[in-house]
Scaffold this motif. Structure first.
Motif, PDB file in Angstrom:
ATOM      1  N   ILE A 100       0.838  -1.201   0.000  1.00  0.00           N
ATOM      2  CA  ILE A 100       0.000   0.000   0.000  1.00  0.00           C
ATOM      3  C   ILE A 100       0.875   1.255   0.000  1.00  0.00           C
ATOM      4  N   GLU A 101       1.928   1.243   0.795  1.00  0.00           N
ATOM      5  CA  GLU A 101       2.810   2.411   0.834  1.00  0.00           C
ATOM      6  C   GLU A 101       3.474   2.646  -0.523  1.00  0.00           C
ATOM      7  N   ASP A 102       4.039   1.589  -1.103  1.00  0.00           N
ATOM      8  CA  ASP A 102       4.760   1.730  -2.372  1.00  0.00           C
ATOM      9  C   ASP A 102       3.850   2.157  -3.515  1.00  0.00           C
ATOM     10  N   MET A 103       2.663   1.595  -3.565  1.00  0.00           N
ATOM     11  CA  MET A 103       1.781   1.839  -4.699  1.00  0.00           C
ATOM     12  C   MET A 103       0.927   3.099  -4.554  1.00  0.00           C
ATOM     13  N   HIS A 104       0.663   3.517  -3.321  1.00  0.00           N
ATOM     14  CA  HIS A 104      -0.245   4.647  -3.135  1.00  0.00           C
ATOM     15  C   HIS A 104       0.362   5.771  -2.285  1.00  0.00           C
ATOM     16  N   TYR A 105       0.680   5.485  -1.020  1.00  0.00           N
ATOM     17  CA  TYR A 105       1.097   6.544  -0.100  1.00  0.00           C
ATOM     18  C   TYR A 105       2.360   7.266  -0.549  1.00  0.00           C
ATOM     19  N   PHE A 106       3.421   6.524  -0.862  1.00  0.00           N
ATOM     20  CA  PHE A 106       4.688   7.176  -1.178  1.00  0.00           C
ATOM     21  C   PHE A 106       4.595   8.089  -2.397  1.00  0.00           C
ATOM     22  N   PRO A 107       3.982   7.658  -3.494  1.00  0.00           N
ATOM     23  CA  PRO A 107       3.870   8.577  -4.637  1.00  0.00           C
ATOM     24  C   PRO A 107       3.094   9.857  -4.300  1.00  0.00           C
ATOM     25  N   VAL A 108       2.016   9.728  -3.539  1.00  0.00           N
ATOM     26  CA  VAL A 108       1.206  10.899  -3.178  1.00  0.00           C
ATOM     27  C   VAL A 108       2.012  11.826  -2.267  1.00  0.00           C
ATOM     28  N   LEU A 109       2.699  11.254  -1.275  1.00  0.00           N
ATOM     29  CA  LEU A 109       3.468  12.066  -0.332  1.00  0.00           C
ATOM     30  C   LEU A 109       4.675  12.722  -1.003  1.00  0.00           C
ATOM     31  N   ALA A 110       5.311  12.022  -1.937  1.00  0.00           N
ATOM     32  CA  ALA A 110       6.462  12.589  -2.656  1.00  0.00           C
ATOM     33  C   ALA A 110       6.024  13.806  -3.469  1.00  0.00           C
ATOM     34  N   LYS A 111       4.840  13.752  -4.045  1.00  0.00           N
ATOM     35  CA  LYS A 111       4.318  14.903  -4.809  1.00  0.00           C
ATOM     36  C   LYS A 111       3.925  16.039  -3.867  1.00  0.00           C
ATOM     37  N   ALA A 112       3.444  15.702  -2.681  1.00  0.00           N
ATOM     38  CA  ALA A 112       3.018  16.731  -1.733  1.00  0.00           C
ATOM     39  C   ALA A 112       4.194  17.576  -1.265  1.00  0.00           C
ATOM     40  N   ASP A 113       5.377  16.954  -1.136  1.00  0.00           N
ATOM     41  CA  ASP A 113       6.547  17.700  -0.670  1.00  0.00           C
ATOM     42  C   ASP A 113       7.781  17.227  -1.431  1.00  0.00           C
ATOM     43  N   PRO A 114       7.986  17.754  -2.628  1.00  0.00           N
ATOM     44  CA  PRO A 114       9.075  17.282  -3.494  1.00  0.00           C
ATOM     45  C   PRO A 114      10.480  17.412  -2.893  1.00  0.00           C
ATOM     46  N   LYS A 115      10.680  18.321  -1.942  1.00  0.00           N
ATOM     47  CA  LYS A 115      12.034  18.478  -1.387  1.00  0.00           C
ATOM     48  C   LYS A 115      12.485  17.242  -0.596  1.00  0.00           C
ATOM     49  N   VAL A 116      11.538  16.388  -0.202  1.00  0.00           N
ATOM     50  CA  VAL A 116      11.917  15.158   0.508  1.00  0.00           C
ATOM     51  C   VAL A 116      11.560  13.913  -0.298  1.00  0.00           C
ATOM     52  N   SER A 117      11.273  14.084  -1.583  1.00  0.00           N
ATOM     53  CA  SER A 117      10.852  12.933  -2.401  1.00  0.00           C
ATOM     54  C   SER A 117      11.917  11.843  -2.469  1.00  0.00           C
ATOM     55  N   LEU A 175       9.724  10.680   8.199  1.00  0.00           N
ATOM     56  CA  LEU A 175       9.507  11.293   6.893  1.00  0.00           C
ATOM     57  C   LEU A 175       8.011  11.453   6.612  1.00  0.00           C
ATOM     58  N   VAL A 176       7.271  10.367   6.781  1.00  0.00           N
ATOM     59  CA  VAL A 176       5.849  10.366   6.424  1.00  0.00           C
ATOM     60  C   VAL A 176       5.017  11.262   7.348  1.00  0.00           C
ATOM     61  N   VAL A 177       5.164  11.094   8.633  1.00  0.00           N
ATOM     62  CA  VAL A 177       4.302  11.828   9.572  1.00  0.00           C
ATOM     63  C   VAL A 177       4.438  13.342   9.396  1.00  0.00           C
ATOM     64  N   PRO A 178       5.653  13.903   9.352  1.00  0.00           N
ATOM     65  CA  PRO A 178       5.744  15.354   9.159  1.00  0.00           C
ATOM     66  C   PRO A 178       5.133  15.839   7.836  1.00  0.00           C
ATOM     67  N   ILE A 180       2.535  14.537   6.315  1.00  0.00           N
ATOM     68  CA  ILE A 180       1.076  14.546   6.508  1.00  0.00           C
ATOM     69  C   ILE A 180       0.660  15.654   7.474  1.00  0.00           C
ATOM     70  N   LEU A 181       1.443  15.872   8.525  1.00  0.00           N
ATOM     71  CA  LEU A 181       1.102  16.945   9.458  1.00  0.00           C
ATOM     72  C   LEU A 181       1.133  18.297   8.754  1.00  0.00           C
ATOM     73  N   LYS A 182       2.121  18.497   7.886  1.00  0.00           N
ATOM     74  CA  LYS A 182       2.262  19.780   7.183  1.00  0.00           C
ATOM     75  C   LYS A 182       1.193  19.969   6.101  1.00  0.00           C
ATOM     76  N   HIS A 183       0.952  18.944   5.302  1.00  0.00           N
ATOM     77  CA  HIS A 183       0.106  19.089   4.126  1.00  0.00           C
ATOM     78  C   HIS A 183      -1.296  18.473   4.282  1.00  0.00           C
ATOM     79  N   GLY A 184      -1.515  17.715   5.350  1.00  0.00           N
ATOM     80  CA  GLY A 184      -2.797  17.057   5.561  1.00  0.00           C
ATOM     81  C   GLY A 184      -2.845  15.726   4.822  1.00  0.00           C
ATOM     82  N   PRO A 185      -3.834  14.905   5.125  1.00  0.00           N
ATOM     83  CA  PRO A 185      -3.923  13.555   4.550  1.00  0.00           C
ATOM     84  C   PRO A 185      -4.595  13.516   3.170  1.00  0.00           C
ATOM     85  N   GLY A 186      -4.839  14.652   2.560  1.00  0.00           N
ATOM     86  CA  GLY A 186      -5.527  14.701   1.265  1.00  0.00           C
ATOM     87  C   GLY A 186      -4.918  13.762   0.248  1.00  0.00           C
TER      88      GLY A 186
END
Length: 189
Positions: A100-117, A175-178, A180-186
Motif C-alpha cells: 500500500i505504501e509503495d503503490m499509493h502513499y509514497f507517490p502521493v506524499l512525494a508529490k506533496a513535498d518534493p524536497k523530501v521525495s 519522513l511520512v508523519v511530518p 502529513i502533518l504539514k500538508h494534511g492527509p488529502g
C-alpha cells in the motif's frame, strides 16, 4: 517508484543510522513531541503509527517466545503454534503494509513535498531489502517448526531482522508523519 533505483550504499537499510539531514528538515519542523497534539494527527497518522506499533509488538512476542522456549519455559508445541501464528501474521501484514505504501502513499506524499521525495525512494528500496529479510526470517522460522534448526539461531535471525525493521520504521515515521502533518492527509484515504 522502483526498488531498482540506483542507491548510494551509505543509504541502504543495512548501513544507515538515520536519514540524511536534507531529508530530516520536516521532522525538525514537526518533532515527535508535537505529533499527537497536531490537528492532522487523528485518523490516518494515528492508524498508521498503530500499525507500526503492532509490527514492533509482534517482534517482541516472537523474541520473548523464543527466549522462553530456549529457557524451557515454553514447550516446543506451544512455541511452534505461537511462532506459526505470530510469524505468519508479521509476514502477511508487513507485505500488505509495504504494498500500500509503495503503490499509493509514497507517490502521493512525494508529490506533496518534493524536497523530501528522495526519502520515499529510499523507503521504497528498503521495502525490497526487507522482502529479502522477511524471506530469511520465514526460512528460519520454518526450520524451527520443522525441527531442522535450534531456536537460538532463529532468535539471532529475528534480532537482526528486528533491528533493520526498526531502522526502517523510525525513518519512515520521521519522513511520512511530518509530510502529513504539514500538508494534511488529502489524497491518501
Amino acid at each position: 517508484m522502483t526498488g531498482n533505483a540506483i542507491m548510494d550504499d551509505a543509504l541502504r537499510l543495512e548501513r544507515r543510522t538515520r536519514l540524511p539531514d536534507a531529508l530530516r528538515v520536516l521532522v525538525e519542523e514537526f518533532p515527535r513531541e508535537i505529533w499527537e497534539s497536531h490537528p492532522n494527527f487523528a485518523g490516518l497518522v494515528s492508524f498508521w503509527l498503530d500499525r507500526h506499533g503492532m509490527f514492533r509488538q509482534i517482534c517482541d512476542v516472537l523474541k520473548s517466545d523464543a527466549e522462553a522456549a530456549m529457557d524451557a519455559k515454553l514447550d516446543a508445541r506451544s512455541h511452534g503454534a505461537r511462532l506459526a501464528r505470530y510469524g505468519g501474521l508479521l509476514v502477511r501484514e508487513l507485505h500488505g503494509h509495504h504494498q500500500i505504501e509503495d503503490m499509493h502513499y509514497f507517490p502521493v506524499l512525494a508529490k506533496a513535498d518534493p524536497k523530501v521525495s528522495r526519502g520515499f525512494e529510499i523507503l521504497d528500496h528498503d521495502h525490497h531489502d526487507l522482502d529479502g529479510l522477511l524471506e530469511r526470517f520465514t526460512e528460519a522460522a520454518n526450520a524451527v517448526l520443522q525441527k531442522d534448526r535450534e531456536i537460538g539461531p532463529f532468535r539471532e535471525e529475528l534480532l537482526g531482522f528486528e533491528r533493520f525493521l526498526d531502522r526502517h520504521l523510525v525513518d519512515e515515521e520521521e519522513l511520512v508523519v511530518p509530510v502529513i502533518l504539514k500538508h494534511g492527509p488529502g489524497g491518501l484515504a
